[in-house]
Structures are given as C-alpha cells and as structure tokens.
Motif scaffolding. Structure first.
Motif, PDB file in Angstrom:
ATOM      1  N   PRO A 164       0.840  -1.211   0.000  1.00 27.15           N
ATOM      2  CA  PRO A 164       0.000   0.000   0.000  1.00 27.15           C
ATOM      3  C   PRO A 164       0.868   1.252   0.000  1.00 27.15           C
ATOM      4  O   PRO A 164       2.019   1.229   0.452  1.00 27.15           O
ATOM      5  N   PRO A 165       0.354   2.368  -0.472  1.00 26.62           N
ATOM      6  CA  PRO A 165       1.088   3.634  -0.374  1.00 26.62           C
ATOM      7  C   PRO A 165       1.135   4.078   1.087  1.00 26.62           C
ATOM      8  O   PRO A 165       0.363   3.590   1.912  1.00 26.62           O
ATOM      9  N   PRO A 166       2.047   4.986   1.427  1.00 28.30           N
ATOM     10  CA  PRO A 166       2.123   5.461   2.810  1.00 28.30           C
ATOM     11  C   PRO A 166       0.775   5.988   3.295  1.00 28.30           C
ATOM     12  O   PRO A 166       0.151   6.825   2.645  1.00 28.30           O
ATOM     13  N   GLU A 167       0.320   5.456   4.424  1.00 29.77           N
ATOM     14  CA  GLU A 167      -0.939   5.874   5.043  1.00 29.77           C
ATOM     15  C   GLU A 167      -2.122   5.742   4.084  1.00 29.77           C
ATOM     16  O   GLU A 167      -3.076   6.526   4.133  1.00 29.77           O
ATOM     17  N   GLY A 168      -2.036   4.761   3.200  1.00 27.42           N
ATOM     18  CA  GLY A 168      -3.126   4.559   2.252  1.00 27.42           C
ATOM     19  C   GLY A 168      -3.449   3.094   2.087  1.00 27.42           C
ATOM     20  O   GLY A 168      -3.040   2.248   2.890  1.00 27.42           O
ATOM     21  N   GLU A 169      -4.192   2.770   1.049  1.00 27.19           N
ATOM     22  CA  GLU A 169      -4.621   1.410   0.784  1.00 27.19           C
ATOM     23  C   GLU A 169      -4.166   0.951  -0.594  1.00 27.19           C
ATOM     24  O   GLU A 169      -4.133   1.737  -1.546  1.00 27.19           O
ATOM     25  N   PHE A 170      -3.791  -0.308  -0.668  1.00 24.64           N
ATOM     26  CA  PHE A 170      -3.511  -0.933  -1.956  1.00 24.64           C
ATOM     27  C   PHE A 170      -4.848  -1.225  -2.626  1.00 24.64           C
ATOM     28  O   PHE A 170      -5.729  -1.860  -2.036  1.00 24.64           O
ATOM     29  N   LYS A 171      -5.009  -0.755  -3.879  1.00 24.75           N
ATOM     30  CA  LYS A 171      -6.271  -0.965  -4.579  1.00 24.75           C
ATOM     31  C   LYS A 171      -6.001  -1.413  -6.015  1.00 24.75           C
ATOM     32  O   LYS A 171      -5.111  -0.875  -6.679  1.00 24.75           O
ATOM     33  N   SER A 172      -6.769  -2.372  -6.458  1.00 28.86           N
ATOM     34  CA  SER A 172      -6.670  -2.825  -7.844  1.00 28.86           C
ATOM     35  C   SER A 172      -8.029  -3.275  -8.331  1.00 28.86           C
ATOM     36  O   SER A 172      -8.916  -3.625  -7.548  1.00 28.86           O
ATOM     37  N   LEU A 173      -8.179  -3.262  -9.643  1.00 30.63           N
ATOM     38  CA  LEU A 173      -9.404  -3.721 -10.280  1.00 30.63           C
ATOM     39  C   LEU A 173      -9.012  -4.733 -11.358  1.00 30.63           C
ATOM     40  O   LEU A 173      -8.190  -4.428 -12.220  1.00 30.63           O
ATOM     41  N   SER A 174      -9.564  -5.930 -11.283  1.00 33.08           N
ATOM     42  CA  SER A 174      -9.160  -7.006 -12.189  1.00 33.08           C
ATOM     43  C   SER A 174     -10.354  -7.589 -12.921  1.00 33.08           C
ATOM     44  O   SER A 174     -11.433  -7.755 -12.347  1.00 33.08           O
TER      45      SER A 174
END
Length: 268
Positions: free
Chosen positions: A71-81
């Motif tokens: 994840p990015p700093p203080e963020g969330e890992f997000k993906s769309l597949s």
C-alpha cells in the motif's frame, strides 16, 4: 486488517490496508488488471515485474506467480481485475470469428503503459463498481466485451494467446521443477502444468530424479535455504520464498536435515 474483496462475476475490486505477501498464486485464467493505488511486484521464479499507480497489466493463464502488494504510505492498496475465463473467451471467439494462429507467447505478463483508452475504461468501471451497478450480469458481460475489444486494439497479437484453448503440453520435468520448486502448490498442479496426469507425473519424476516429488521438493528447498543462510539471509526473510507455509515448519525441517537450527548457520 484483513483484505477486503468484492466480486461481481468476473470483475473484482481488491483493497488491502497492510502489506500482503502471498506465497504463491496459480493464474488459472487470463487477467486484465488495473493498479489503482500502491505497488505490486510479481515474480515468475526468475524475474521480478513491478506495477505502480495507473498501470495496466495482462497476465497469461496457467502459470505460477508470487506477488507482494505494498500500500502507499498511510493509504490502501487498490486494484481492479477482469478475469477472462475460458467460457467468456470462447463465446467472444465465436461471435467475432477470432482464432489463435500462433502459440508463442513466453512472457508471464504484459505491461500496458500510456494507453488512455484502457485507463479511461478502467476508471469507468470504478464508477460502476462503487455504485453497485456491476451486480447486473448483463452489464458485466458487456463491459468485459468492451475490455476485450480495447485490449485487442492495443495488442492485436494477444489474439493468439486469448483464443488458444489448448491445455498445457508435456514439458521437460527437470527444467520445470528446477525453476518452480519454490512454489508451494500441490503435486497435481505441478502435474497439470507439465502436461501430465498426477500418476504419470510421479512416475516420470522418479525416473529422472530417483526419489519421490515430495522428498525432492523438501531437499531442494532446504539446500537452497542453507545456501541463502550462508550468504547472510535471515530465516524469517526466506522461508516463504522457498515454499514453506510457516517459519516453525521450516525451522523443524531444516534442523532435521542439517542437525542445526537455521540461526546457527554462520554467513561466510
């Protein structure tokens, strides 16, 4: 926090709030994936492939991959597949009269960079996803068709990959296993990927290596572990990469094999 995942048929939105390191992943279907936020590192047993914010990647089916989601700093890992299963592709092939002519695509994945049309398409899917419109299977089918048309416009040669419906042919077991021994998958998966039934795989394996696949895999992984520990690696850093499910199992097997705990191996 555990990863959240919402599935609407073949379109999947993933969100992770912490580093998620998956030991192994068998890619059973072709996948078109959009990296929304965070970094992803994929490894096919030889090379690392990195994907950052805004990148789009195509993963080929029937392969083994390891991945780390950061994840990015203080963020969330997000993906769309978008999962392009065989039924969808066969229907699309019949509708548009598309067939595979060549079967040479040795890359595990393809990074699609600087493609505004595909990026805009993926962004539009997010709007549908967050408004819960992708719960309608009719819309999902239409959006997947749109994705395939855009993908083939960008990469026409993928026609020979997408519409190749053959199963894996017989491979050289020795070369395949020496490349993929560190993937923690069942023997029937190794058998399938080398183009064999489980019984034939075991028989051919023992002819080549002289021992059972299970014993060979354990010895091979422990030998590689010993080598890495001598190079100064820590057991906690390598056990997942070598196909062990947990550190305690690795330490027990290592001590049984070499008579010493991993921590007792001194780097040269």
């Amino acid at each position: 926090m555990k990863p959240k995942r919402e599935d609407f048929e073949n379109i999947v939105f993933s969100c992770y709030t912490q580093v998620s390191r998956q030991g192994e992943h068998f890619v059973s279907d072709h996948v078109l994936s959009y990296q929304i936020a965070g970094d992803l590192v994929l490894n096919d047993g030889i090379n690392d492939y990195s994907a950052t914010d805004g990148s789009i990647r195509f993963l080929k089916r029937n392969q083994l991959l390891k991945f780390i989601k950061q994840p990015p700093p203080e963020g969330e890992f997000k993906s769309l597949s978008i999962y392009l299963d065989q039924r969808i592709l066969k229907d699309f092939s019949l509708e548009y009269q598309l067939t595979s002519e060549r079967k040479q695509f040795n890359k595990p994945l393809l990074l699609l960079t600087e493609n505004p049309l595909l990026q805009n398409f993926m962004q539009s899917l997010l709007v549908y996803q967050f408004s819960d419109k992708l719960s309608d299977p009719r819309l999902v089918e239409l959006k997947i068709k749109e994705a395939l048309i855009l993908l083939l416009q960008e990469q026409p040669d993928l026609k020979d990959v997408l519409f190749d419906f053959t199963e894996p042919g017989k491979l050289d077991i020795e070369a395949f296993m020496n490349k993929n021994f560190h993937f923690n998958v069942n023997l029937d998966r190794f058998a399938y990927l080398t183009g064999r039934s489980l019984a034939t795989f075991k028989r051919d394996f023992e002819k080549i290596f002289g021992i059972t696949p299970g014993k060979w895999l354990l010895q091979k992984r422990l030998q590689e572990a010993h080598y890495l520990l001598e190079k100064g690696k820590m057991a906690s850093d390598i056990y997942l990469d070598l196909g062990f499910e947990d550190l305690s199992h690795f330490s027990f097997a290592f001590k049984k094999q070499f008579g010493l705990a991993p921590s007792k191996i001194i780097s040269a």
